[in-house]
Design a protein around this motif. Structure first.
Motif, PDB file in Angstrom:
ATOM      1  N   ASN A 110      45.560  36.727  39.358  1.00 32.98           N
ATOM      2  CA  ASN A 110      46.750  36.572  38.514  1.00 32.98           C
ATOM      3  C   ASN A 110      47.968  37.247  39.151  1.00 32.98           C
ATOM      4  O   ASN A 110      49.082  36.711  39.113  1.00 32.98           O
ATOM      5  N   ARG A 120      34.567  41.898  38.990  1.00 32.87           N
ATOM      6  CA  ARG A 120      34.936  40.511  38.678  1.00 32.87           C
ATOM      7  C   ARG A 120      36.258  40.467  37.907  1.00 32.87           C
ATOM      8  O   ARG A 120      37.130  39.637  38.199  1.00 32.87           O
ATOM      9  N   GLU A 121      36.378  41.321  36.949  1.00 28.02           N
ATOM     10  CA  GLU A 121      37.630  41.378  36.177  1.00 28.02           C
ATOM     11  C   GLU A 121      38.810  41.729  37.087  1.00 28.02           C
ATOM     12  O   GLU A 121      39.900  41.173  36.941  1.00 28.02           O
ATOM     13  N   ARG A 122      38.558  42.627  38.005  1.00 31.49           N
ATOM     14  CA  ARG A 122      39.624  43.009  38.928  1.00 31.49           C
ATOM     15  C   ARG A 122      40.025  41.844  39.829  1.00 31.49           C
ATOM     16  O   ARG A 122      41.201  41.657  40.154  1.00 31.49           O
ATOM     17  N   GLU A 123      38.991  41.054  40.242  1.00 26.72           N
ATOM     18  CA  GLU A 123      39.292  39.890  41.081  1.00 26.72           C
ATOM     19  C   GLU A 123      40.195  38.906  40.342  1.00 26.72           C
ATOM     20  O   GLU A 123      41.141  38.361  40.917  1.00 26.72           O
ATOM     21  N   ILE A 124      39.852  38.706  39.031  1.00 27.82           N
ATOM     22  CA  ILE A 124      40.697  37.808  38.226  1.00 27.82           C
ATOM     23  C   ILE A 124      42.109  38.386  38.100  1.00 27.82           C
ATOM     24  O   ILE A 124      43.112  37.666  38.210  1.00 27.82           O
ATOM     25  N   GLU A 125      42.144  39.680  37.879  1.00 31.22           N
ATOM     26  CA  GLU A 125      43.436  40.337  37.753  1.00 31.22           C
ATOM     27  C   GLU A 125      44.234  40.225  39.044  1.00 31.22           C
ATOM     28  O   GLU A 125      45.447  39.958  39.027  1.00 31.22           O
ATOM     29  N   ALA A 128      30.744  43.896  36.925  1.00 32.81           N
ATOM     30  CA  ALA A 128      31.573  43.183  35.949  1.00 32.81           C
ATOM     31  C   ALA A 128      33.038  43.596  36.085  1.00 32.81           C
ATOM     32  O   ALA A 128      33.946  42.760  35.994  1.00 32.81           O
ATOM     33  N   GLU A 129      33.211  44.895  36.292  1.00 27.65           N
ATOM     34  CA  GLU A 129      34.583  45.399  36.448  1.00 27.65           C
ATOM     35  C   GLU A 129      35.235  44.806  37.689  1.00 27.65           C
ATOM     36  O   GLU A 129      36.432  44.487  37.693  1.00 27.65           O
TER      37      GLU A 129
END
Length: 634
Positions: A380, A372-377, A369-370
């Motif tokens: 951005n 995935r969040e990093r990929e979004i980050e 999950a982390e």
């Protein structure tokens, strides 16, 4: 009110200066005091007000702990000092702290960290162009690589330091001896004793008499090399001298036991103990090894302890005390492995990496999950970078357009300046031409009319009176002819003045007219004028044209007056990068060595030189005269 503010400002300024001076004095006492150092450091701590003063406080703490063998404290204070000194840009203090940390890590046997701090110091010194510090750090690297038993590198860095210090106009014996000793001990432990002794003995070139108190280390190192060559008695003399020098230095320092006090005696007593057991004096060796152990422990230097354990193990083995020999051997190996066992360090690293991999596998599910969040980050951030890139590109375009506009503006200003200069030049030329025209009009209207009046008056006198005196009649005729010739010359001058440029055709016409008149006056002489047709487009300045015309005119007149020629020839033709004018007659000629040159010839030569030409006259008795003129294109 203003005076009160002024007095308040002056009072605060004086107070700040006084406090800064008090801090420096207190830090000086803290650094040099034997027994009250901590007391003065506490006082200094309370006086600190600025980051720069705080940096100096930790700088002095680091230096004190380094010199008095408080190695862990030296590292703590050194790291604090580095952080602050970098912020306040105190380069000299910063380089000193890096040097102190090199010493500390070298004593602890952490040679990788010692090398790292040396290299950091060198980078700063190179940036600040401080060559002396670069050389100093190179010498420290030489000593560090020696302790790490990497002798070729040690010699390399030692020679770099030596090259710098010996190239200086004002040579520093301390720095040169430091570099020489560093090179020598590397050769010594690399089993190259001859090279070691060569560099050690070079030190004595820079120290004489009482100054040898500064080189106890060199005496000890020479003894150490001789010891390895089994020259025990000679080695003992050198090392004993080193110990006496160290004792004398201690006496002169009023009992100051800093880190060098213990380090030097650890070396001296270890070497003397080794010599004693090699000479089978076991009792003396036992006593000396006890002293060597105490000083080695107090020095806190890994290299000294390592050397001590190795030599005492050999001593115990020789006297068949095998249990003690094994104990010392294990202490030596343990100490050496803590510094030199790269294989074991690599094994530890591999085990730690394996442990970390297992730990990461267990945490893998939790980290998806982390991730995935990093990929979004990251996405951005990429977008932000893209926008930033576009903005940067737009700014670059604007900068380019502004630059281009400025460049065009500068070019336009240059063109305007050139145009103004050209206009100014034309205006000056026009004014000059107007002045010429005015002068020519004055010459024509005034002098010309007066000459005409003279001619008319002379003619009237001749016709109005019956002049019986032939001499007087001839004289009046000469005056009339001279005035007429003067008018012709005046007209030629006015002709040249009225023009800023003279075409070749104008000049040709003037010369031709002059030669026709000469032909009328001297019918027995054949005059010939030859001009190359390619020269019609040639243009001269008024000065060039007038000088050429006058020179040719003078040359023809001289030929008529003095040479008694049958023919006179003037030829003008192209020559190399210019034109060639030749005036030739077949008259009686003359010997230049026998005849004094008159003003006419000198004037011709001067006129041609004034317009950048070359004048040459060649004459031979009964063979005529040739005048050559060479004029380059301009």
């Amino acid at each position: 009110m203003k005076k009160q503010h002024l007095f308040l400002f002056i009072g605060l300024f004086i107070s700040a200066v006084t406090m800064a001076q008090d801090l420096r004095k207190t830090l000086g006492k803290a650094f040099t005091s034997k027994d009250s150092s901590d007391y003065y450091f506490k006082i200094a701590k309370r006086l600190v007000k600025t980051p720069a003063e705080e940096g100096q406080y930790y700088f002095c703490k680091n230096a004190r702990c380094t010199d008095y063998n408080k190695l862990d404290s030296a590292i703590v204070y050194g790291n604090r000092a580095i952080k602050i000194l970098q912020e306040v840009n105190d380069v000299p203090s910063l380089l000193t702290v890096y040097n102190n940390l090199c010493k500390v890590y070298r004593k602890q046997g952490q040679y990788d960290k010692a090398v790292d701090h040396c290299l950091r110091g060198i980078r700063i010194a190179e940036k600040e162009k401080k060559e002396n510090w670069i050389a100093f750090f190179n010498a420290t690297l030489s000593l560090t690589y020696h302790d790490f038993e990497s002798y070729p590198k040690g010699i390399f860095y030692g020679k770099k330091a030596l090259k710098y210090w010996t190239s200086q106009k004002e040579k520093s014996p301390d720095m040169i001896s430091n570099a020489l000793n560093a090179i020598a001990i590397n050769f010594d432990d690399w089993n190259k004793p001859d090279s070691a002794l060569y560099y050690h003995k070079q030190v004595f070139r820079y120290y004489k008499g009482k100054d040898t108190l500064e080189i106890a280390e060199t005496y000890n190192n020479i003894g150490n090399t001789l010891l390895k060559q089994k020259k025990f008695k000679e080695a003992k003399r050198w090392i004993t001298s080193a110990l006496k020098i160290n004792d004398k230095k201690f006496e002169l320092s009023q009992g100051n036991k800093n880190t060098y006090y213990y380090y030097e005696r650890a070396t001296n007593y270890t070497n003397l103990a080794t010599i004693a057991y090699e000479l089978d004096d076991f009792n003396e060796a036992e006593k000396l090894f006890e002293k060597a152990y105490w000083f080695s422990k107090k020095s806190g230097n890994a290299e000294k302890l390592r050397d001590f354990y190795m030599q005492r193990a050999l001593f115990n083995k020789k006297r068949n005390n095998l249990a003690k020999a094994v104990e010392d051997q294990e202490s030596y190996i343990k100490l050496r492995d803590s510094v030199f066992d790269e294989q074991r360090a690599q094994t530890f690293s591999e085990l730690e990496a394996k442990y970390q991999n297992e730990k990461k596998e267990k945490q893998l599910l939790q980290s998806k999950a982390e991730i995935r969040e990093r990929e979004i980050e990251i996405k951005n951030k990429n977008m932000q970078f893209l926008i930033l890139g576009l903005i940067s590109f737009a700014l670059l375009c604007i900068i380019y357009l502004v630059y281009r506009q400025q460049k065009l503006k500068i070019k336009q200003q240059e063109q305007e300046f050139e145009l103004k200069s050209a206009i100014s030049k034309i205006e000056n030329q026009n004014k000059l031409q107007e002045q010429r025209l005015a002068i020519s009009r004055d010459l024509h209207d005034n002098i010309g009319s007066q000459l005409t009046f003279i001619i008319s008056s002379v003619d009237n006198i001749k016709y109005a009176f019956d002049i019986q005196n032939e001499k007087l009649d001839a004289k009046l005729s000469n005056i009339s002819s001279f005035a007429k010739d003067t008018i012709i010359e005046l007209r030629d001058t006015i002709w040249a003045m009225n023009k800023s440029e003279i075409t070749f055709e104008d000049l040709q016409a003037r010369i031709h007219n002059f030669m026709e008149k000469a032909q009328e006056a001297k019918e027995d002489i054949r005059f010939e004028f030859m001009v190359d047709a390619t020269l019609k487009s040639k243009i001269f300045s008024s000065v060039q044209g007038m000088n050429l015309y006058r020179t040719i005119q003078e040359a023809i007149n001289n030929s008529i007056k003095y040479a008694q020629p049958k023919s006179v020839t003037v030829s003008i033709e192209p020559h190399a990068n210019g034109i060639a004018i030749t005036i030739t007659d077949d008259g009686k000629g003359f010997d230049r060595e026998m005849v004094m040159m008159g003003n006419g010839i000198h004037n011709m030569q001067k006129r041609i030189q004034d317009i950048g030409g070359h004048f040459e006259l060649v004459s031979k008795l009964d063979h005529g005269t040739v005048i050559s003129i060479r004029l380059k294109n301009q």
